[in-house]
Design an enzyme around this catalytic site. Structure first.
Site, PDB file in Angstrom:
ATOM      1  N   ARG A  21      -2.115  -6.182  -8.591  1.00 44.46           N
ATOM      2  CA  ARG A  21      -1.340  -7.347  -8.179  1.00 44.46           C
ATOM      3  C   ARG A  21      -1.409  -8.198  -9.198  1.00 44.46           C
ATOM      4  NH1 ARG A  21      -3.400  -7.853  -2.246  1.00 44.46           N
ATOM      5  NH2 ARG A  21      -5.101  -6.804  -3.819  1.00 44.46           N
TER       6      ARG A  21
ATOM      7  N   SER B  78      -2.880  -7.623   3.147  1.00 43.44           N
ATOM      8  CA  SER B  78      -3.492  -7.424   4.804  1.00 43.44           C
ATOM      9  C   SER B  78      -3.534  -8.889   5.302  1.00 43.44           C
ATOM     10  CB  SER B  78      -4.663  -6.639   4.843  1.00 43.44           C
ATOM     11  OG  SER B  78      -4.292  -5.768   4.021  1.00 43.44           O
TER      12      SER B  78
ATOM     13  N   HIS C  22       1.032  -0.800   0.003  1.00 39.72           N
ATOM     14  CA  HIS C  22       0.456  -0.016   0.241  1.00 39.72           C
ATOM     15  C   HIS C  22       1.113   1.476  -0.277  1.00 39.72           C
ATOM     16  CE1 HIS C  22      -3.036  -2.767   2.764  1.00 39.72           C
ATOM     17  NE2 HIS C  22      -3.783  -2.381   1.131  1.00 39.72           N
TER      18      HIS C  22
ATOM     19  N   LYS D 239     -16.525  -7.591   8.466  1.00 41.62           N
ATOM     20  CA  LYS D 239     -18.040  -7.000  10.020  1.00 41.62           C
ATOM     21  C   LYS D 239     -16.428  -7.432  10.752  1.00 41.62           C
ATOM     22  CE  LYS D 239     -21.809  -9.047   8.843  1.00 41.62           C
ATOM     23  NZ  LYS D 239     -21.890  -8.878   7.351  1.00 41.62           N
TER      24      LYS D 239
HETATM   25  P1  ADP Z   1      -9.639  -3.932  -0.621  1.00 43.94           P
HETATM   26  O1  ADP Z   1     -10.596  -4.048   0.754  1.00 43.94           O
HETATM   27  O2  ADP Z   1     -10.514  -2.516  -1.308  1.00 43.94           O
HETATM   28  O3  ADP Z   1      -9.403  -4.580  -1.403  1.00 43.94           O
HETATM   29  P2  ADP Z   1      -7.260  -3.037   0.231  1.00 43.94           P
HETATM   30  O4  ADP Z   1      -7.104  -2.312   1.634  1.00 43.94           O
HETATM   31  O5  ADP Z   1      -6.909  -4.637   0.601  1.00 43.94           O
HETATM   32  O6  ADP Z   1      -8.862  -2.477  -0.037  1.00 43.94           O
HETATM   33  O7  ADP Z   1      -6.101  -3.278  -0.863  1.00 43.94           O
HETATM   34  C1  ADP Z   1      -6.799  -1.468  -0.740  1.00 43.94           C
HETATM   35  C2  ADP Z   1      -5.672  -1.100  -2.691  1.00 43.94           C
HETATM   36  O8  ADP Z   1      -4.598  -1.578  -2.523  1.00 43.94           O
HETATM   37  C3  ADP Z   1      -6.051  -1.807  -3.560  1.00 43.94           C
HETATM   38  O9  ADP Z   1      -6.783  -1.274  -4.645  1.00 43.94           O
HETATM   39  C4  ADP Z   1      -5.467  -3.272  -3.653  1.00 43.94           C
HETATM   40  O10 ADP Z   1      -5.189  -4.004  -4.420  1.00 43.94           O
HETATM   41  C5  ADP Z   1      -4.141  -2.028  -3.652  1.00 43.94           C
HETATM   42  N1  ADP Z   1      -2.649  -3.319  -2.697  1.00 43.94           N
HETATM   43  C6  ADP Z   1      -2.814  -4.331  -2.025  1.00 43.94           C
HETATM   44  N2  ADP Z   1      -1.682  -4.596  -2.296  1.00 43.94           N
HETATM   45  C7  ADP Z   1      -1.100  -4.531  -2.717  1.00 43.94           C
HETATM   46  C8  ADP Z   1      -0.069  -4.416  -3.055  1.00 43.94           C
HETATM   47  N3  ADP Z   1       0.819  -5.497  -2.634  1.00 43.94           N
HETATM   48  N4  ADP Z   1       0.361  -3.998  -4.148  1.00 43.94           N
HETATM   49  C9  ADP Z   1      -0.138  -3.106  -4.793  1.00 43.94           C
HETATM   50  N5  ADP Z   1      -1.516  -2.617  -4.294  1.00 43.94           N
HETATM   51  C10 ADP Z   1      -1.955  -3.245  -3.502  1.00 43.94           C
END
Ligand code: ADP
Length: 160
Positions: free
Chosen positions: A89, A127, A16, A40
């Site tokens: 990704r 995450s 992120h 949730k």
């Molecule tokens: P969501 O629940 O909306 O997927 P996340 O917090 O998992 O929320 O992810 C937010 C954004 O960050 C999404 O666009 C996801 O694809 C991107 N993202 C998550 N992990 C990575 C990563 N390792 N590299 C690039 N983008 C990522």
């Protein structure tokens, strides 16, 4: 250009942060939108997530953090942002992301979704991976910034 980067960020990872850093170079203003109704049972409360992200992004002059509920396009409109940033990704992300982006653009043609491809070194990272490793006492130092490691491990230590 004012952009939002929406997500759950439960917790924020190095993947992120990489997207945030690169997006902040592309836009005048970047607002990280932390979704408060996505799961949730989040590991971290919305306030905890926001304060962690704030601490880790204050070095970027044009990045701020906000929370939202409901539709991403409504959040974007409410703060006059015209771009939604998402990270891609793998092919698996692509399928669902393109559907959401197209639905959003039907709702709101003025708002563009911009995809940034993940840096290779973070293409496996989510995450969920962080939580999975942390729950078994694994090493998460390659996954998240060192500042938040104690906050994550503490969550799992409490449970034991
Ligand atoms: P969501 O629940 O909306 O997927 P996340 O917090 O998992 O929320 O992810 C937010 C954004 O960050 C999404 O666009 C996801 O694809 C991107 N993202 C998550 N992990 C990575 C990563 N390792 N590299 C690039 N983008 C990522």
């Amino acid at each position: 250009m004012k952009a939002i980067y929406p997500g759950s960020f439960d917790p924020i990872t190095l993947g992120h942060l990489d997207i945030i850093e690169r997006a902040s170079r592309m836009c005048d203003e970047l607002v990280i939108g932390v979704l408060s109704n996505s799961q949730k049972n989040p590991l971290f409360s919305i306030d905890n997530r926001v304060s962690m992200i704030r601490g880790l992004t204050e070095r970027f002059g044009n990045v701020s953090v906000d929370t939202f509920e409901g539709l991403t396009v409504d959040f974007a409109k409410s703060i006059n942002a015209n771009v939604i940033i998402r990270g891609l990704r793998a092919v698996t992300d692509f399928e669902s992301e393109i559907q959401i982006a197209q639905a959003n653009s039907i709702q709101c043609p003025d708002i563009e979704t911009v995809f940034l491809t993940t840096s290779l070194k973070y293409s496996y990272l989510s995450s969920t991976v962080v939580k999975e490793f942390a729950s078994y006492g694994g090493d998460i130092s390659q996954f998240v910034p060192s500042e938040i490691i104690p906050k994550i491990t503490e969550k799992y230590n409490k449970e034991n």
